[in-house]
Enzyme design. Structure first.
Site, PDB file in Angstrom:
ATOM      1  CE  LYS A  67      30.156  54.742  19.782  1.00  0.00           C
ATOM      2  NZ  LYS A  67      30.602  54.188  18.488  1.00  0.00           N
ATOM      3  NE  ARG A 123      45.080  39.065  40.157  1.00  0.00           N
ATOM      4  CZ  ARG A 123      45.538  40.218  40.681  1.00  0.00           C
ATOM      5  NH1 ARG A 123      46.761  40.298  41.106  1.00  0.00           N
ATOM      6  NH2 ARG A 123      44.747  41.275  40.781  1.00  0.00           N
ATOM      7  CB  THR A 124      41.531  37.222  34.385  1.00  0.00           C
ATOM      8  OG1 THR A 124      41.348  36.911  35.760  1.00  0.00           O
ATOM      9  CG2 THR A 124      40.817  36.200  33.530  1.00  0.00           C
ATOM     10  CG  HIS A 139      37.069  33.896  37.459  1.00  0.00           C
ATOM     11  ND1 HIS A 139      37.645  33.626  36.225  1.00  0.00           N
ATOM     12  CD2 HIS A 139      37.824  34.880  38.017  1.00  0.00           C
ATOM     13  CE1 HIS A 139      38.684  34.430  36.055  1.00  0.00           C
ATOM     14  NE2 HIS A 139      38.813  35.195  37.124  1.00  0.00           N
ATOM     15  NE  ARG A 142      37.116  39.483  35.222  1.00  0.00           N
ATOM     16  CZ  ARG A 142      38.114  39.422  36.096  1.00  0.00           C
ATOM     17  NH1 ARG A 142      38.543  40.527  36.686  1.00  0.00           N
ATOM     18  NH2 ARG A 142      38.692  38.275  36.381  1.00  0.00           N
TER      19      ARG A 142
HETATM   20  N1   CP Z   1      41.904  36.456  40.095  1.00  0.00           N
HETATM   21  C1   CP Z   1      41.438  37.411  39.258  1.00  0.00           C
HETATM   22  O1   CP Z   1      40.412  37.227  38.587  1.00  0.00           O
HETATM   23  O2   CP Z   1      42.185  38.543  39.214  1.00  0.00           O
HETATM   24  P1   CP Z   1      41.898  39.790  38.262  1.00  0.00           P
HETATM   25  O3   CP Z   1      40.601  40.417  38.724  1.00  0.00           O
HETATM   26  O4   CP Z   1      43.085  40.694  38.424  1.00  0.00           O
HETATM   27  O5   CP Z   1      41.755  39.273  36.856  1.00  0.00           O
END
Ligand code: CP
Length: 302
Positions: free
Chosen positions: A78, A48-49, A127, A99
């Site tokens: 590396k 999603r993100t 998040h 991320r």
């Molecule tokens: N909600 C969320 O962060 O989903 P993903 O891990 O798929 O990005």
């Protein structure tokens, strides 16, 4: 706003303005980011993100640079540091969405980055853009985030979405939070201290069913296998909760069920078609909020 690192940084006026932009973008998409480039650097898996940020950028007329798995396919494999990678990628893009598996990695990236860094999840840290889309979902579905009771259930110890949403809810009036988890997955004291400072009423309990009749927003989360060093403990806890249609009958008719997704066994798929279930809509709202965020970042001089 320059870097997006944690939920505490958002003011209510910023959130209100962002959500107005998200509403407008739902009506009519502008191609306002032509010639802008966004790099997505994901060292942990995501559906999603990453896709919603990339879709948001493309729909606004911008371009995307990405690596499917930065841990394996970038020079991190590396031994390059986050700081080293960010200093280089900043030459090729105008904004970085990152991320990372380590808490604090996004903050470290922001300290060396000449372009905005957006935290798309840092380990068990935060998040923040998920919290924005969660709050947007609450406001769209209930009309307000004031005077509501929010039940957060599941992995509250490692769940960064719960942590970021708690920080945001601390900015609203009359919010009451019920943290529902096994003993071993309690919410950390940094969150409860913050809630105490902001006069947010909360309680902690293990049982889900008894909380359901009071709840306006049930925020269900997955027990996160990848965060456990003790896999025997994970196996013991992974089936702690399962929301079924018969449990949903104990909830208010106007209440909503949210989940940041991915969903495993904690919600029976038979719940998906009930009117309270809004988790797939929530993922759609994420696209609108992330479009609004990217527009805001570039319109404010970046
Ligand atoms: N909600 C969320 O962060 O989903 P993903 O891990 O798929 O990005």
């Amino acid at each position: 706003m320059r870097h997006i690192i944690k939920s505490q940084q958002f003011t209510k006026s910023f959130i209100d303005s962002l959500f107005k932009t998200a509403d407008l973008l739902e009506e009519s998409i502008e191609t306002c980011l032509e010639k802008k480039v966004m790099a997505t650097l994901f060292y942990e898996p995501s559906t999603r993100t990453r896709f919603s940020f990339e879709s948001a950028m493309l729909r606004l007329g911008g371009n995307v640079l990405t690596t499917e798995n930065a841990r394996e396919f970038s020079s991190a494999a590396k031994g390059e540091s986050v700081e080293g990678t960010i200093r280089v990628v900043a030459n090729y893009a105008d904004v970085i969405v990152m991320r990372h598996h380590e808490e604090g990695a996004a903050h470290r990236a922001s300290l060396v980055s000449p372009i905005p860094v957006i935290n798309a999840g840092d380990g068990k840290g935060q998040h923040p853009t998920q919290a924005l889309l969660d709050l947007y979902t609450i406001q769209r579905e209930l009309g307000t985030a004031d005077n509501i009771t929010v039940g957060m259930v599941g992995d509250l110890k490692y769940g960064r979405t719960v942590r970021s949403l708690s920080y945001l809810l601390g900015k609203y009036k009359g919010v009451n939070i019920v943290f529902i988890s096994p003993q071993a997955l309690h919410i950390d004291s940094d969150i409860t201290s913050y809630l105490n400072r902001h006069n947010i009423i909360y309680r902690e309990q293990e049982d889900l069913e008894s909380a359901l009749p009071q709840i306006d927003v049930l925020y269900v989360t997955r027990i996160q296998k990848e965060r456990f060093s003790d896999q025997a403990l994970y196996k013991k806890l992974k089936n702690s909760y399962r929301l079924t249609p018969s449990l949903v009958e104990n909830m208010k008719k106007q209440s909503i069920i949210m989940h940041p997704l991915p969903r495993l066994d904690e919600i029976d798929p038979a719940v998906d078609n009930l009117p309270q279930a809004v988790y797939f809509k929530q993922a759609r709202y994420g696209l609108l909020v992330r479009m609004a965020l990217l527009k805001n970042i570039f319109q404010n001089g970046h």
